[in-house]
Design an enzyme around this catalytic site. Structure first.
Site, PDB file in Angstrom:
ATOM      1  N   ARG A   1       0.868  -1.176   0.000  1.00 31.98           N
ATOM      2  CA  ARG A   1       0.000   0.000   0.000  1.00 31.98           C
ATOM      3  C   ARG A   1       0.903   1.223   0.000  1.00 31.98           C
ATOM      4  O   ARG A   1       1.788   1.335   0.838  1.00 31.98           O
ATOM      5  CB  ARG A   1      -0.909   0.041   1.239  1.00 31.98           C
TER       6      ARG A   1
ATOM      7  N   ARG B   1      -6.382  -5.354  -0.535  1.00 28.98           N
ATOM      8  CA  ARG B   1      -7.816  -5.080  -0.477  1.00 28.98           C
ATOM      9  C   ARG B   1      -8.129  -3.599  -0.314  1.00 28.98           C
ATOM     10  O   ARG B   1      -7.578  -2.916   0.536  1.00 28.98           O
ATOM     11  CB  ARG B   1      -8.449  -5.873   0.675  1.00 28.98           C
TER      12      ARG B   1
ATOM     13  N   HIS C   1       3.092  -9.518   0.891  1.00 27.53           N
ATOM     14  CA  HIS C   1       2.826  -8.575   1.982  1.00 27.53           C
ATOM     15  C   HIS C   1       4.107  -8.123   2.663  1.00 27.53           C
ATOM     16  O   HIS C   1       4.079  -7.239   3.512  1.00 27.53           O
ATOM     17  CB  HIS C   1       1.883  -9.248   2.996  1.00 27.53           C
TER      18      HIS C   1
END
Length: 738
Positions: free
Chosen positions: A427, A457, A487
């Site tokens: 992100r 997400r 991640h």
């Protein structure tokens, strides 16, 4: 402030297999004993009780209740309380869109797999509904009965149409006709007009109108536009607020629209109108096919997200029974999925109120300090020269992200001796300086590899845009391994130094996002250690090519290595504890993470507790482990710290074997089985001392926190009347810039 994009937690998707039901009784959590109980024989999993897990869904709701407790705390700055009301609302929205949606899908498919605590999906849904109704009602009451009156005392009013005088109504009439009316679309329902589609999370008015000629009644729906401010500010404010501050008066947009419904339905009589809001399933999976472009598949699924099935209907508690029955029927919502709210719906809009320029009603401004190792003196210091002298541990937001990690990437992009930059991006911010630096590096002819996780997400669209921008600049963009989310937070810089090629690395617990780095608590290791550089080289080869390396020199890497590596270290801690004699109390495990759910890790901790190893857990969100339970977890305590910053770091400490680890993985199924995660050992005694200090502060008996009891209930600690210290405030004071 805390960003409203993703504050307090990420919602896990995938198999719903954890848990234990909540109970009504609340008992204070026990303190860590001064000396552990005497050792008992080691237990196998078969000897552990069946009810040893707490329900992960109800544990999440307990977490959000702790967020609500911050909003209810009148010792907090007033606008910070409003912020936490908004955070609570956004969290609950996502919980329903993902977790509840997943449970509903399993129930509808007839899947009977039980959660870890023995509940069916339907049983869990029932308990979630009951608990949500309770905390949602409390949420509304905290706003209506506590925060709203306190705002009024400070000259900030959220009023109703009935509160307005004639001049204010005339002012708002002009605003309505010029700014609101043109974007409204009243949708009738009759044989020629089917019931309209209601998009997820939209705020709506359900209206009943009557024809004067024959008295026939009809339903209509009016969507409250989301591209107009939710709270309409009345002009003509003065400075009669507290300490001469400006007075602000706001009218909810739905109240304004309701006042002018006769304009939308001329010639009709308005019988009734009520606000409602629907939440839809956003838990979709991208079917990854090796022969299909992942971005195209993802964009196709994103288009479907807005049409997900309803999972929750929020209504004002004064809605008539007839209107509610109509909505249930037309929207195909189960009565158990209705949440009745005593007041305004969708308090996530309170971010608008938080945005007021009232610094006296917010937390004191905090400016992160530059880490001493990177502090500029007469000339800017090269981060590469610093790392050649030794490793550096940065603790955000107390140490600046922009003058450490961000500068590391920016210097690498500008350095003519840097040959390659490889980085994972999960992100990132909308105007990311990290992405800009990678583009600059590629345009300068460096080899740049970006592993962009486009399946993060609710950030999918943003990541798709950045992936395409990077590709257009010549960056080698990869999307990881089919079936896994990437991640991990890793960056590798390859630099030529004379005849030598040296690798510089960053491994962290948080995203490469300069905005959230000011709001999230994270740690990161910057190092030039050859073994870590070699490990990251192997890792990036695995992510971008066909390498499937399973073991590393100084890293634990999921999905193959983290769970086994942690359990192995727990068992080594047990062995060291027994070797020194249980009465010596040498065995001591300290864990800090966002969530603890994984049954295998939890069972390993239980077995360690049974032989006398002392275990202290600091967990922000979900905790399925039952601490302090007789027979298997007497030596385990668990606490949760919430506050100004989101506690996001993952740190593990095994005292007897003298190992500290940091990384991106929480102890959840998704992290250990369905993601690429990295944990790195921190070896430098200077840096492990810093991590030890962090644990000492978080675990101080006087630290403001909540403690978890064996019944699954969280109790505020310390008890009333005792000395209380704030962990985050203490760290801010220690790191505050001069």
């Amino acid at each position: 402030m805390i960003g409203n994009d993703r504050w307090v937690t990420e919602i896990e998707t995938g198999p719903v297999t954890e848990a234990r039901p909540d109970t009504n009784a609340r008992e204070p959590g026990d303190r860590t004993p001064a000396a552990p109980p005497a050792a008992t024989p080691a237990a196998t999993t078969d000897q552990l009780p069946e009810d040893r897990y707490l329900n992960r869904e109800l544990s999440w709701l307990e977490f959000n209740a702790r967020v609500l407790a911050l909003a209810a705390d009148d010792s907090m700055p007033l606008l910070e309380r409003a912020k936490f009301l908004a955070v609570f609302a956004s969290n609950l929205d996502e919980f329903y869109m993902v977790r509840v949606a997943g449970l509903k899908r399993r129930d509808q498919m007839g899947l009977s797999a039980l959660s870890a605590d023995g509940l069916t999906p339907r049983e869990q849904l029932g308990r979630i509904g009951e608990q949500t109704q309770h905390i949602a009602s409390r949420h509304a009451r905290v706003f209506r009965d506590s925060v709203l009156p306190a705002l009024g005392e400070e000259g900030i009013y959220v009023v109703t149409w009935a509160d307005l005088d004639q001049a204010e109504r005339e002012q708002l009439s002009t605003y309505f006709h010029e700014q609101v009316f043109p974007v409204l679309t009243p949708l009738a329902v009759d044989p020629a007009h089917p019931f309209p589609f209601v998009s997820g999370l939209s705020l709506n008015l359900a209206v009943t109108v009557r024809q004067p000629e024959d008295g026939g009644q009809h339903f209509a729906r009016v969507k409250v536009p989301d591209n107009v401010d939710r709270f309409v500010e009345l002009g003509g404010t003065d400075t009669d607020g507290a300490e001469g501050a400006a007075v602000h008066r706001f009218l909810p947009l739905e109240e304004l629209i309701a006042a002018f419904l006769p304009v939308l339905f001329p010639g009709m009589e308005i019988v009734e109108h009520h606000a409602f809001r629907i939440t839809r399933n956003a838990d979709f999976e991208v079917e990854e096919d090796r022969d299909e472009d992942l971005l195209q598949a993802l964009e196709r699924e994103l288009a479907r997200r807005r049409f997900g099935s309803p999972v929750r209907l929020e209504v004002a508690d004064d809605m008539t029974e007839g209107m509610l029955e109509l909505l249930l029927r037309e929207l195909d919502v189960h009565p158990g999925d209705v949440i009745e709210v005593p007041g305004l719906l969708d308090l996530s809009s309170l971010w608008q109120i938080y945005g007021l320029d009232r610094p006296a009603l917010k937390d004191r401004t905090f400016v992160p300090a530059t880490h001493p190792a990177f502090a500029e003196r007469e000339t800017p210091k090269s981060i590469f020269a610093t790392l050649r002298e030794g490793d550096v541990l940065v603790h955000h937001p107390y140490y600046s992200f922009s003058t450490s990690v961000q500068r590391f990437i920016e210097q690498a992009a500008a350095d003519p001796n840097v040959l390659a930059i490889k980085q994972t991006l999960y992100r990132t911010s909308g105007d990311s300086p990290i992405v800009r630096a990678l583009i600059d590096a590629a345009e300068a002819g460096k080899q740049v590899v970006a592993l962009v996780e486009v399946k993060a997400r609710f950030d999918e669209q943003a990541n798709i845009r950045w992936a395409r921008a990077l590709e257009q600049a010549g960056v080698h963009v990869a999307y990881g391994i089919v079936g896994l989310k990437t991640h991990c937070k890793t960056a590798l810089v390859v630099r030529r130094e004379g005849p030598v090629i040296r690798r510089y690395c960053h491994i962290g617990t948080g995203n490469y996002n300069s905005k959230t780095a000011r709001l999230y608590e994270d740690v990161g290791l910057l190092t030039a250690a050859p073994d870590i550089g070699a490990d990251l080289t192997d890792l990036f080869n695995s992510l971008t090519g066909y390498s499937r390396k399973l073991s590393y020199r100084n890293l634990l890497v999921a999905p193959h290595g983290i769970r086994a590596g942690i359990i192995e270290r727990v068992e080594r801690e047990v062995a060291a504890h027994l070797e020194h004699g249980p009465q010596a109390g040498k065995g001591h495990i300290r864990l800090k993470m966002n969530a603890l759910v994984d049954e295998q890790v939890t069972d390993a901790l239980y077995r360690a507790s049974q032989v006398g190893v002392r275990i202290e857990v600091v967990v922000r969100g979900i905790c399925a482990l039952r601490p302090g339970a007789e027979g298997f977890s007497e030596n385990i305590t668990a606490r949760s710290i919430l506050g100004r910053f989101l506690e996001h770091s993952r740190i593990l400490h095994f005292r007897a074997i003298d190992e500290f680890w940091i990384g991106s993985a929480d102890m959840m199924h998704r992290n250990l089985d369905r993601r690429v995660e990295v944990m790195a050992q921190v070896k430098d005694p200077r840096l492990t001392a810093q991590l030890d200090d962090l644990f000492e502060s978080a675990l101080d008996p006087a630290t403001r926190c909540w403690e978890l009891g064996p019944d699954g209930q969280w109790t505020a600690s310390p008890q009333e009347g005792r000395t209380v210290r704030d962990h985050q405030v203490s760290l801010m004071e220690r790191h505050r810039s001069p």
